[in-house]
Design an enzyme around this catalytic site. Structure first.
Site, short mmCIF file in Angstrom:
data_model
loop_
_atom_site.label_atom_id
_atom_site.label_comp_id
_atom_site.label_asym_id
_atom_site.label_seq_id
_atom_site.Cartn_x
_atom_site.Cartn_y
_atom_site.Cartn_z
N GLY A 192 -5.49 8.81 -0.83
CA GLY A 192 -4.12 8.81 -1.36
C GLY A 192 -3.86 9.90 -2.38
N THR A 193 -4.77 10.86 -2.51
CA THR A 193 -4.59 11.90 -3.53
C THR A 193 -3.77 13.09 -3.02
OG1 THR A 193 -6.63 13.04 -2.90
CG2 THR A 193 -6.82 11.38 -4.63
N TYR A 201 -27.37 0.60 3.38
CA TYR A 201 -26.43 -0.28 2.68
C TYR A 201 -27.26 -1.28 1.88
CZ TYR A 201 -22.22 -3.32 2.46
OH TYR A 201 -21.13 -4.07 2.07
N LEU A 244 -4.09 -2.76 1.53
CA LEU A 244 -4.36 -4.20 1.32
C LEU A 244 -5.42 -4.41 0.23
CD1 LEU A 244 -4.08 -5.42 5.00
CD2 LEU A 244 -2.58 -6.02 3.10
N ALA A 245 -5.74 -3.34 -0.51
CA ALA A 245 -6.61 -3.43 -1.69
C ALA A 245 -7.98 -4.05 -1.39
CB ALA A 245 -5.92 -4.19 -2.82
N SER A 246 -8.51 -3.76 -0.21
CA SER A 246 -9.87 -4.23 0.09
C SER A 246 -10.91 -3.20 -0.34
CB SER A 246 -10.03 -4.53 1.58
OG SER A 246 -9.94 -3.33 2.32
N SER A 247 -10.47 -2.12 -0.97
CA SER A 247 -11.43 -1.12 -1.48
C SER A 247 -12.47 -1.82 -2.35
CB SER A 247 -10.68 -0.08 -2.31
OG SER A 247 -11.60 0.66 -3.08
C1 LIG Z 1 -15.68 -7.66 2.55
C2 LIG Z 1 -15.45 -6.20 2.71
C3 LIG Z 1 -16.07 -5.53 3.74
C4 LIG Z 1 -15.84 -4.18 3.93
N1 LIG Z 1 -16.40 -3.58 5.01
C5 LIG Z 1 -16.13 -2.29 5.28
C6 LIG Z 1 -16.65 -1.68 6.45
O1 LIG Z 1 -17.33 -2.30 7.25
N2 LIG Z 1 -16.36 -0.37 6.66
C7 LIG Z 1 -15.57 0.33 5.80
O2 LIG Z 1 -15.33 1.51 6.05
N3 LIG Z 1 -15.07 -0.23 4.68
C8 LIG Z 1 -15.31 -1.51 4.41
N4 LIG Z 1 -14.78 -2.10 3.29
C9 LIG Z 1 -13.95 -1.30 2.37
C10 LIG Z 1 -12.43 -1.34 2.67
O3 LIG Z 1 -12.09 -2.46 3.44
C11 LIG Z 1 -11.99 -0.07 3.39
O4 LIG Z 1 -12.16 1.03 2.53
C12 LIG Z 1 -10.53 -0.07 3.89
O5 LIG Z 1 -10.36 1.06 4.69
C13 LIG Z 1 -9.49 -0.07 2.79
O6 LIG Z 1 -8.22 -0.35 3.38
P1 LIG Z 1 -7.06 -1.01 2.49
O7 LIG Z 1 -5.85 -1.14 3.32
O8 LIG Z 1 -7.52 -2.26 1.88
O9 LIG Z 1 -6.85 0.13 1.40
P2 LIG Z 1 -6.76 0.02 -0.19
O10 LIG Z 1 -7.98 -0.63 -0.72
O11 LIG Z 1 -5.47 -0.57 -0.57
O12 LIG Z 1 -6.75 1.56 -0.59
C14 LIG Z 1 -7.88 2.34 -0.42
C15 LIG Z 1 -7.53 3.81 -0.74
O13 LIG Z 1 -6.67 4.31 0.27
C16 LIG Z 1 -5.44 4.77 -0.29
N5 LIG Z 1 -4.41 4.37 0.66
C17 LIG Z 1 -4.25 3.16 1.26
N6 LIG Z 1 -3.22 3.22 2.13
C18 LIG Z 1 -2.73 4.49 2.07
C19 LIG Z 1 -1.68 5.18 2.74
N7 LIG Z 1 -0.92 4.58 3.67
N8 LIG Z 1 -1.44 6.48 2.43
C20 LIG Z 1 -2.22 7.12 1.50
N9 LIG Z 1 -3.22 6.51 0.84
C21 LIG Z 1 -3.48 5.21 1.14
C22 LIG Z 1 -5.34 4.11 -1.64
O14 LIG Z 1 -4.62 4.91 -2.56
C23 LIG Z 1 -6.80 4.01 -2.05
O15 LIG Z 1 -7.20 5.24 -2.60
C24 LIG Z 1 -15.01 -3.45 3.04
C25 LIG Z 1 -14.39 -4.14 1.99
C26 LIG Z 1 -14.61 -5.49 1.82
C27 LIG Z 1 -13.92 -6.20 0.71
#
Ligand SMILES: Cc1cc2nc3c(=O)[nH]c(=O)nc-3n(C[C@H](O)[C@H](O)[C@H](O)COP(=O)(O)OP(=O)(O)OC[C@H]3O[C@@H](n4cnc5c(N)ncnc54)[C@H](O)[C@@H]3O)c2cc1C
Length: 465
Positions: free
Chosen positions: A210-211, A385, A82-85
């Site tokens: 995802g590597t 943090y 969901l690109a919240s990275s």
């Molecule tokens: C407001 C905010 C607050 C946050 N708070 C926290 C927090 O409290 N704790 C925390 O840990 N993080 C936090 N984060 C960071 C983020 O939400 C996490 O890293 C989350 O786990 C990313 O999930 P995503 O689905 O958005 O992955 P993405 O951002 O889409 O991808 C993240 C990485 O995972 C890989 N990936 C994703 N899905 C897969 C899959 N199915 N198979 C293989 N690789 C995959 C991608 O290639 C990329 O490298 C926060 C972000 C924001 C914006």
């Protein structure tokens, strides 16, 4: 890069063509995640890491088809949840295919006897938690991004949540998962409830960004909703006093579900009180009524020994209501020239206080506000943090300032032998530091990469690979 059109044609004939997207809006969007620096670049119209094609996959077979075609056409594949990275993890540094996993069909299987739930990797974490809570259960995993992140993303980033001192990080919460390798091979990793047959291979893909493979489904622990939750807000004489409290409660074997220490600068935000003069700690205990009360009493005794003074429940309960809110950062990034960044690191007890002071000293000239909190506690140390807020004349200068902030922060952490990331991962911004951070273990990572992804097609440019 070679002509991509034969690959796109092949993808369109293998998959429903509407799942293979090449329009400029979609490709530009693939160049950004929720990393503040990337958000600023988007405002400047810089979309440097665009995919050539975004593929919305619905299931494992389609993922295998995409990986086979990518291998045949020697093209990179970057998985995206969901690109919240907030570090640029899902950005396709070398173009190619972005594999959108948020479109995976939403499978869910609950086993209340074994206390597990299995979902497809693109499942929205907040949706899953809401569904479980309606049935009297919880994941225990509650990142600030709960409603904007996927379960596969949690696994792939070694995520952790706001209640980690009770439930642990995602590495403690995963019981099994399925992954597809670059070769298309389908692998199931499990330990039910524990296993000692060889190394714990389940750890291999946790945090791999995802590597090493594409995660397709994840089985997580579930917990009954706690019977009782107790809260308090404490004012403390100093950050050091708060760190002593965190260490001593760990030593005493307490398990508060909430333990957050804010320095005075961030306490003013956390308390929504610009006059708050001193550091503040939010605490919460939970469980069977008698246990929650006994833990609260034991914790309060430690806090009082270190000069803590109760301010009542209002501060912490207000935060519980606002705990998914990211608007301070978002608003600042949305202002011309405004900048904001969040950086999390970790250190042992014997180094955390000096790391804190060194980082605040070096970052204060670089931002209008430097806010710090400590919110994930372990017997050996804690996370730290920082939120940086500032204002430049224009967005270009803001981008330069953000790059400088990262560089200074990473250098201080290296000098202090601290961990460079606690839970946001490497992504693009920390990839250049991966070798230093992992040390000799980076060789192991490279060997594993070579074995699992010999053509290096999966998410290139991350983790120093
Ligand atoms: C407001 C905010 C607050 C946050 N708070 C926290 C927090 O409290 N704790 C925390 O840990 N993080 C936090 N984060 C960071 C983020 O939400 C996490 O890293 C989350 O786990 C990313 O999930 P995503 O689905 O958005 O992955 P993405 O951002 O889409 O991808 C993240 C990485 O995972 C890989 N990936 C994703 N899905 C897969 C899959 N199915 N198979 C293989 N690789 C995959 C991608 O290639 C990329 O490298 C926060 C972000 C924001 C914006």
């Amino acid at each position: 890069m070679a002509d991509i059109s034969p690959l796109i044609a092949a993808l369109k004939s293998a998959l429903p063509p509407q799942q293979v997207l090449t329009d400029s809006d979609t490709l530009q969007a693939s160049s950004h995640d929720t990393w503040p620096l990337s958000t600023k670049l988007k405002r400047l119209g810089c979309h440097d890491y665009q995919a050539d094609v975004v593929v919305n996959v619905t299931g494992e077979q389609q993922i295998q088809q995409v990986l086979a075609l990518a291998t045949a056409h020697d093209t990179p594949v970057t998985p995206r949840g969901l690109a919240s990275s907030v570090t640029g993890q899902p950005l396709p540094t070398r173009g190619g295919i972005v594999l959108d996993l948020s479109t995976m069909s939403q499978q869910r299987e609950i086993n209340t006897t074994n206390m597990t739930v299995e979902v497809s990797s693109g499942y929205n974490g907040g949706k899953l938690e809401d569904e479980l809570q309606q049935m009297g259960w919880t994941l225990g995993h509650s990142p600030q991004s709960l409603y904007q992140s996927s379960v596969g993303g949690w696994l792939s980033t070694l995520a952790t949540g706001q209640f980690s001192s009770y439930y642990g990080g995602i590495e403690d919460l995963i019981t099994a998962y399925t992954v597809i390798l670059a070769s298309g091979e389908h692998i199931r990793l499990k330990a039910s409830p524990r296993a000692a047959m060889g190394p714990d291979l389940r750890q291999l893909f946790i945090g791999a960004e995802g590597t090493l493979g594409v995660v397709t489904s994840v089985q997580l622990k579930i917990f009954p909703l706690p019977q009782t939750r107790l809260f308090d807000t404490l004012e403390l004489p100093s950050v050091e006093a708060g760190l002593h409290i965190m260490r001593e409660q760990a030593m005493a074997g307490l398990r508060p579900f909430l333990l957050r220490l804010y320095d005075a600068a961030e306490a003013r935000h956390a308390m929504q009180n610009p006059q708050q003069p001193l550091p503040v700690m939010f605490i919460g205990t939970q469980g069977i009524d008698g246990v929650a009360r006994a833990e609260m009493d034991a914790l309060m005794a430690i806090i009082q020994r270190h000069g803590g003074r109760s301010l009542g429940c209002e501060g912490v309960q207000g935060w519980m209501q606002r705990r998914f809110d990211f608007s301070t950062v978002e608003k600042r990034l949305d202002t011309p020239g405004g900048y904001a960044e969040t950086i999390e690191v970790a250190h042992n007890w014997d180094g955390i206080a000096s790391l804190y002071h060194a980082l605040v000293d070096i970052l204060t000239p670089l931002a209008g506000e430097v806010l710090s909190h400590f919110s994930h506690v372990y017997p050996q140390g804690t996370s730290m943090y920082m939120i940086l807020l500032g204002q430049e004349q224009d967005d270009r200068q803001a981008v330069e300032k953000l790059r400088r902030i990262w560089q200074e922060t990473m250098n201080v952490c290296l000098a202090h032998n601290a961990e460079l990331s606690h839970h946001h991962g490497g992504g693009l911004i920390r990839s250049p530091y991966a070798r230093q951070s992992l040390g000799s273990a980076h060789l192991l990572l490279r060997r594993v990469k070579q074995a699992l992804d010999p053509n290096a097609i999966l998410n290139p440019g991350k983790l120093g690979l």
